[in-house]
Design a protein around this motif. Structure first.
Motif, PDB file in Angstrom:
ATOM      1  N   ALA A  54       0.605  -1.178   0.049  1.00  0.00           N
ATOM      2  CA  ALA A  54      -0.119   0.138  -0.036  1.00  0.00           C
ATOM      3  C   ALA A  54       0.853   1.266   0.075  1.00  0.00           C
ATOM      4  CB  ALA A  54      -0.922  -0.026   1.118  1.00  0.00           C
ATOM      5  N   GLN A  55       1.968   1.265   0.764  1.00  0.00           N
ATOM      6  CA  GLN A  55       2.503   2.278   0.731  1.00  0.00           C
ATOM      7  C   GLN A  55       3.344   2.708  -0.568  1.00  0.00           C
ATOM      8  OE1 GLN A  55       3.202   4.653   3.432  1.00  0.00           O
ATOM      9  NE2 GLN A  55       4.009   5.826   1.869  1.00  0.00           N
ATOM     10  N   ARG A  56       4.055   1.568  -1.066  1.00  0.00           N
ATOM     11  CA  ARG A  56       4.402   1.639  -2.580  1.00  0.00           C
ATOM     12  C   ARG A  56       3.394   2.001  -3.446  1.00  0.00           C
ATOM     13  NH1 ARG A  56       6.908  -3.145  -2.228  1.00  0.00           N
ATOM     14  NH2 ARG A  56       4.908  -4.255  -3.324  1.00  0.00           N
ATOM     15  N   LEU A  57       2.117   1.880  -3.553  1.00  0.00           N
ATOM     16  CA  LEU A  57       1.096   2.354  -4.170  1.00  0.00           C
ATOM     17  C   LEU A  57       0.891   3.801  -4.079  1.00  0.00           C
ATOM     18  CD1 LEU A  57      -1.191   1.683  -6.315  1.00  0.00           C
ATOM     19  CD2 LEU A  57      -2.549   1.722  -4.592  1.00  0.00           C
ATOM     20  N   ILE A  58       1.010   4.152  -2.777  1.00  0.00           N
ATOM     21  CA  ILE A  58       0.887   5.670  -2.373  1.00  0.00           C
ATOM     22  C   ILE A  58       2.083   6.486  -3.109  1.00  0.00           C
ATOM     23  CG2 ILE A  58       0.621   7.482  -0.596  1.00  0.00           C
ATOM     24  CD1 ILE A  58      -0.893   5.100   0.903  1.00  0.00           C
ATOM     25  N   ASP A  59       3.415   5.739  -2.868  1.00  0.00           N
ATOM     26  CA  ASP A  59       4.480   6.561  -3.251  1.00  0.00           C
ATOM     27  C   ASP A  59       4.551   6.791  -4.922  1.00  0.00           C
ATOM     28  OD1 ASP A  59       5.237   6.640  -0.614  1.00  0.00           O
ATOM     29  OD2 ASP A  59       6.958   4.964  -0.756  1.00  0.00           O
TER      30      ASP A  59
END
Length: 87
Positions: A54-59
């Motif tokens: 999820a953090q990778r998607l947001i980044d």
């Protein structure tokens, strides 16, 4: 027929219990299955892997998602009424 599952006693604050039951219901699970899933996801690393993804998607796509959210908010905002218009 015997079950291999063991019973455990949980002592929770009433508001925590209510939140857990609501979260379980929102996922279509009974409370025991919900707690079992939380423990499993936490101890197997599945939750951490999901949070990393999820953090990778947001980044990578955060700006696009923020713009999309803004556009949707604008489209669904209540219409402003002109207070100075004559009736």
């Amino acid at each position: 027929m015997t079950s291999t599952k063991k019973q455990a006693l949980l002592r929770l604050q009433p508001d925590v219990l209510a939140a857990g039951k609501d979260a379980a219901a929102a996922r279509g699970l009974d409370f025991n299955k919900y707690v079992e899933r939380l423990i499993s996801e936490d101890t197997t690393g599945a939750r951490a892997a999901g949070m990393t993804a999820a953090q990778r998607l947001i980044d990578h796509h955060g700006d696009f998602l923020a713009d999309l959210e803004s556009d949707l908010d604008t489209q669904h905002a209540p219409a402003r009424q002109d207070r100075g218009a004559a009736a």
